[in-house]
Design an enzyme around this catalytic site. Structure first.
Site, mmCIF file in Angstrom:
data_model
loop_
_atom_site.group_PDB
_atom_site.id
_atom_site.type_symbol
_atom_site.label_atom_id
_atom_site.label_comp_id
_atom_site.label_asym_id
_atom_site.label_seq_id
_atom_site.Cartn_x
_atom_site.Cartn_y
_atom_site.Cartn_z
ATOM 1 N N TYR A 193 10.921 43.693 24.905
ATOM 2 C CA TYR A 193 12.483 43.491 25.018
ATOM 3 C C TYR A 193 12.289 44.682 24.324
ATOM 4 O O TYR A 193 13.650 45.327 24.510
ATOM 5 C CB TYR A 193 12.496 42.704 23.293
ATOM 6 N N ARG A 204 13.068 46.925 27.639
ATOM 7 C CA ARG A 204 14.610 46.045 28.239
ATOM 8 C C ARG A 204 15.623 46.908 28.070
ATOM 9 O O ARG A 204 17.008 47.177 27.858
ATOM 10 C CB ARG A 204 14.529 44.614 28.289
ATOM 11 N N ASN A 236 23.844 36.516 29.940
ATOM 12 C CA ASN A 236 23.039 38.227 30.312
ATOM 13 C C ASN A 236 23.069 38.666 28.184
ATOM 14 O O ASN A 236 24.607 37.911 27.477
ATOM 15 C CB ASN A 236 24.386 39.091 30.687
ATOM 16 N N VAL A 237 22.444 38.810 27.769
ATOM 17 C CA VAL A 237 21.888 39.659 26.801
ATOM 18 C C VAL A 237 22.279 41.290 26.565
ATOM 19 O O VAL A 237 22.983 41.712 25.481
ATOM 20 C CB VAL A 237 20.699 39.804 26.145
ATOM 21 N N ASP A 238 22.965 41.353 27.977
ATOM 22 C CA ASP A 238 23.124 43.353 27.646
ATOM 23 C C ASP A 238 24.044 43.381 26.956
ATOM 24 O O ASP A 238 25.101 42.192 26.870
ATOM 25 C CB ASP A 238 23.415 43.765 29.131
ATOM 26 N N HIS A 250 22.651 33.542 25.290
ATOM 27 C CA HIS A 250 21.106 33.749 25.352
ATOM 28 C C HIS A 250 20.921 34.577 24.297
ATOM 29 O O HIS A 250 20.509 35.849 24.139
ATOM 30 C CB HIS A 250 20.306 33.518 26.183
ATOM 31 N N GLY A 278 27.788 35.916 39.363
ATOM 32 C CA GLY A 278 25.847 35.741 39.048
ATOM 33 C C GLY A 278 25.405 34.945 38.108
ATOM 34 O O GLY A 278 24.719 35.775 37.860
ATOM 35 N N THR A 279 25.450 34.550 38.590
ATOM 36 C CA THR A 279 24.710 33.184 37.896
ATOM 37 C C THR A 279 24.056 32.216 39.053
ATOM 38 O O THR A 279 24.648 31.630 39.708
ATOM 39 C CB THR A 279 24.708 32.704 36.959
ATOM 40 N N SER A 280 22.292 31.563 39.237
ATOM 41 C CA SER A 280 21.751 30.972 40.192
ATOM 42 C C SER A 280 22.192 29.704 39.346
ATOM 43 O O SER A 280 21.377 28.012 40.398
ATOM 44 C CB SER A 280 21.071 31.381 40.411
HETATM 45 N N1 APR Z 1 27.093 40.425 42.118
HETATM 46 C C1 APR Z 1 26.739 38.742 42.262
HETATM 47 N N2 APR Z 1 25.866 38.023 41.701
HETATM 48 C C2 APR Z 1 25.176 38.708 42.439
HETATM 49 C C3 APR Z 1 24.348 40.183 42.525
HETATM 50 C C4 APR Z 1 25.735 41.100 42.481
HETATM 51 N N3 APR Z 1 25.431 41.978 43.291
HETATM 52 N N4 APR Z 1 22.561 39.723 43.490
HETATM 53 C C5 APR Z 1 22.417 39.064 42.400
HETATM 54 N N5 APR Z 1 23.558 37.882 42.113
HETATM 55 C C6 APR Z 1 23.393 36.556 42.143
HETATM 56 C C7 APR Z 1 21.957 36.471 42.860
HETATM 57 O O1 APR Z 1 22.395 35.743 43.828
HETATM 58 C C8 APR Z 1 21.947 34.572 41.879
HETATM 59 O O2 APR Z 1 21.996 33.322 42.031
HETATM 60 O O3 APR Z 1 23.081 36.958 40.681
HETATM 61 C C9 APR Z 1 22.222 35.412 40.172
HETATM 62 C C10 APR Z 1 20.882 35.897 39.565
HETATM 63 O O4 APR Z 1 20.345 34.661 38.942
HETATM 64 P P1 APR Z 1 19.245 34.735 38.166
HETATM 65 O O5 APR Z 1 18.473 35.911 38.028
HETATM 66 O O6 APR Z 1 18.990 33.151 38.202
HETATM 67 O O7 APR Z 1 19.966 35.443 36.413
HETATM 68 P P2 APR Z 1 21.081 33.749 35.724
HETATM 69 O O8 APR Z 1 21.430 32.673 36.490
HETATM 70 O O9 APR Z 1 21.580 34.978 35.158
HETATM 71 O O10 APR Z 1 20.009 33.123 34.831
HETATM 72 C C11 APR Z 1 20.293 32.192 33.635
HETATM 73 O O11 APR Z 1 17.689 32.496 33.241
HETATM 74 O O12 APR Z 1 15.683 33.272 32.619
HETATM 75 C C12 APR Z 1 16.563 32.516 32.059
HETATM 76 O O13 APR Z 1 17.744 33.617 29.975
HETATM 77 C C13 APR Z 1 17.477 34.605 31.269
HETATM 78 O O14 APR Z 1 19.784 34.598 30.996
HETATM 79 C C14 APR Z 1 19.342 33.949 32.304
HETATM 80 C C15 APR Z 1 19.510 32.434 32.741
#
Ligand code: APR
Length: 234
Positions: free
Chosen positions: A53, A56, A87-89, A104, A175-177
Site C-alpha cells: 500500500y 500504491r 476505487n481507493v484512489d 473499499h 470500469g468495473t468487472s
Molecule cells: N475505461 C473504462 N473501463 C476500463 C478501462 C477504461 N480505460 N480499461 C479497463 N476497463 C474495465 C475492464 O474491462 C474491467 O471490466 O475496467 C474493469 C476493471 O475490472 P477490475 O480490474 O476487476 O476492477 P474492479 O471491478 O474495480 O475490481 C473490484 O476488486 O480487487 C478488488 O477491491 C478491489 O475494488 C476492487 C474490486
C-alpha cells in the site's frame, strides 16, 4: 434535479495510469490478492502488506484525474450526483466530485488494526510522506494499518450506497468487472424506472433483464457519449 448515481471501478482510473486488477497485466497478476488484500494476508505478513500500500500511495502523487473523472464531476451542474466508487484512489475528489462513497476504503487514510472503523482512529496521511511503518500507532495505541476494506472484512459503506442507488433515476456503471460483491450487487437495488448505462470497453457479465445501455468505450470517450445521451434529460 434528477438523481444520478455513478458506480465506478478500477477502469475509471485506467486512463490516469493506475493499473486495474483483472485486466491482463493487472495488479492481481503481480501480487496474489490473498497475500496483500486480505485480513489473513496482513496477519501473515504485515510488512509485505504495508509495503504494497505504501507503493500504491506513492504512485498516487504521480497520477492525475482523467477526462472521464472530470466529466463525472461536471454532471453536478445538471443532476443531483452521488459517486459510489470501489476505487481507493482520490481521483474523483481531485476532479471535483463532492458526494463520494468509498466502498473499499481510501488509500490516503490510515486506521487502527484493533478497530478499523472507529472514526476517532481514521487519519489522513500527509501528502509529502504517505507511508505507514510497523511501529506507527493509531490513536488507540494499536498498529496503524491502511484504511482499506480487505477481502474477508465487512463493507460498512454498502448500506448508504444501497440507499443512494435505490433512489437513482439514472445509474452509470464505469470500469468495473462486477466481480466483487457486495459492490456488484448494487445494480439489483435500482427501482424499475431507473435507466442504467454501462461504460466499459469490454463485455461485462450483467443481468440482461436490467435493460442496460452498454457504451463499449473507455471512461473518457464513454463519458463524452453519455453526456450527449443525457443532454435532453432535465
Ligand atoms: N475505461 C473504462 N473501463 C476500463 C478501462 C477504461 N480505460 N480499461 C479497463 N476497463 C474495465 C475492464 O474491462 C474491467 O471490466 O475496467 C474493469 C476493471 O475490472 P477490475 O480490474 O476487476 O476492477 P474492479 O471491478 O474495480 O475490481 C473490484 O476488486 O480487487 C478488488 O477491491 C478491489 O475494488 C476492487 C474490486
Amino acid at each position: 434535479m434528477k438523481k444520478l448515481v455513478f458506480l465506478t471501478g478500477a477502469g475509471m482510473s485506467a486512463e490516469s495510469g493506475i493499473s486495474t486488477f483483472r485486466d491482463s497485466g493487472g495488479l492481481w497478476e503481480q501480487y496474489p490478492v490473498e497475500a496483500v488484500a486480505s485480513i489473513q494476508g496482513y496477519e501473515r505478513d504485515p510488512e509485505l502488506v504495508q509495503k504494497f500500500y505504501n507503493e500504491r500511495r506513492q504512485q498516487l502523487s504521480s497520477v492525475a484525474p482523467n477526462e472521464g473523472h472530470r466529466l463525472v464531476a461536471s454532471m453536478e451542474e445538471k443532476f443531483d450526483v452521488t459517486v459510489v466508487t470501489q476505487n481507493v484512489d482520490d481521483l474523483h475528489e481531485r476532479a471535483g466530485s463532492h458526494h463520494i462513497i468509498h466502498l473499499h476504503g481510501e488509500l490516503m487514510k490510515a486506521t487502527s488494526t484493533r478497530n478499523p472503523n472507529d472514526p476517532d482512529c481514521i487519519v489522513t496521511l500527509p501528502e509529502d510522506n504517505p507511508i505507514i511503518r510497523m511501529g506507527d500507532k493509531a490513536k488507540d495505541g494499536s498498529q496503524l494499518r491502511p484504511y482499506i476494506v480487505w477481502f474477508g472484512e465487512s463493507v460498512p459503506m454498502i448500506e448508504p450506497a444501497i440507499q443512494e442507488v435505490s433512489k437513482a433515476d439514472i445509474l452509470v456503471v464505469i470500469g468495473t468487472s462486477l466481480n466483487v460483491y457486495p459492490a456488484a450487487g448494487l445494480l439489483n437495488f435500482t427501482h424499475p424506472g431507473c435507466k442504467i448505462y454501462l461504460i466499459d470497453p469490454k463485455d461485462v457479465p450483467y443481468d440482461p433483464s436490467l435493460g442496460i445501455h452498454h457504451i463499449m468505450k473507455g471512461a473518457s470517450e464513454g463519458m463524452k457519449e453519455l453526456c450527449r445521451l443525457l443532454e435532453n434529460e432535465k
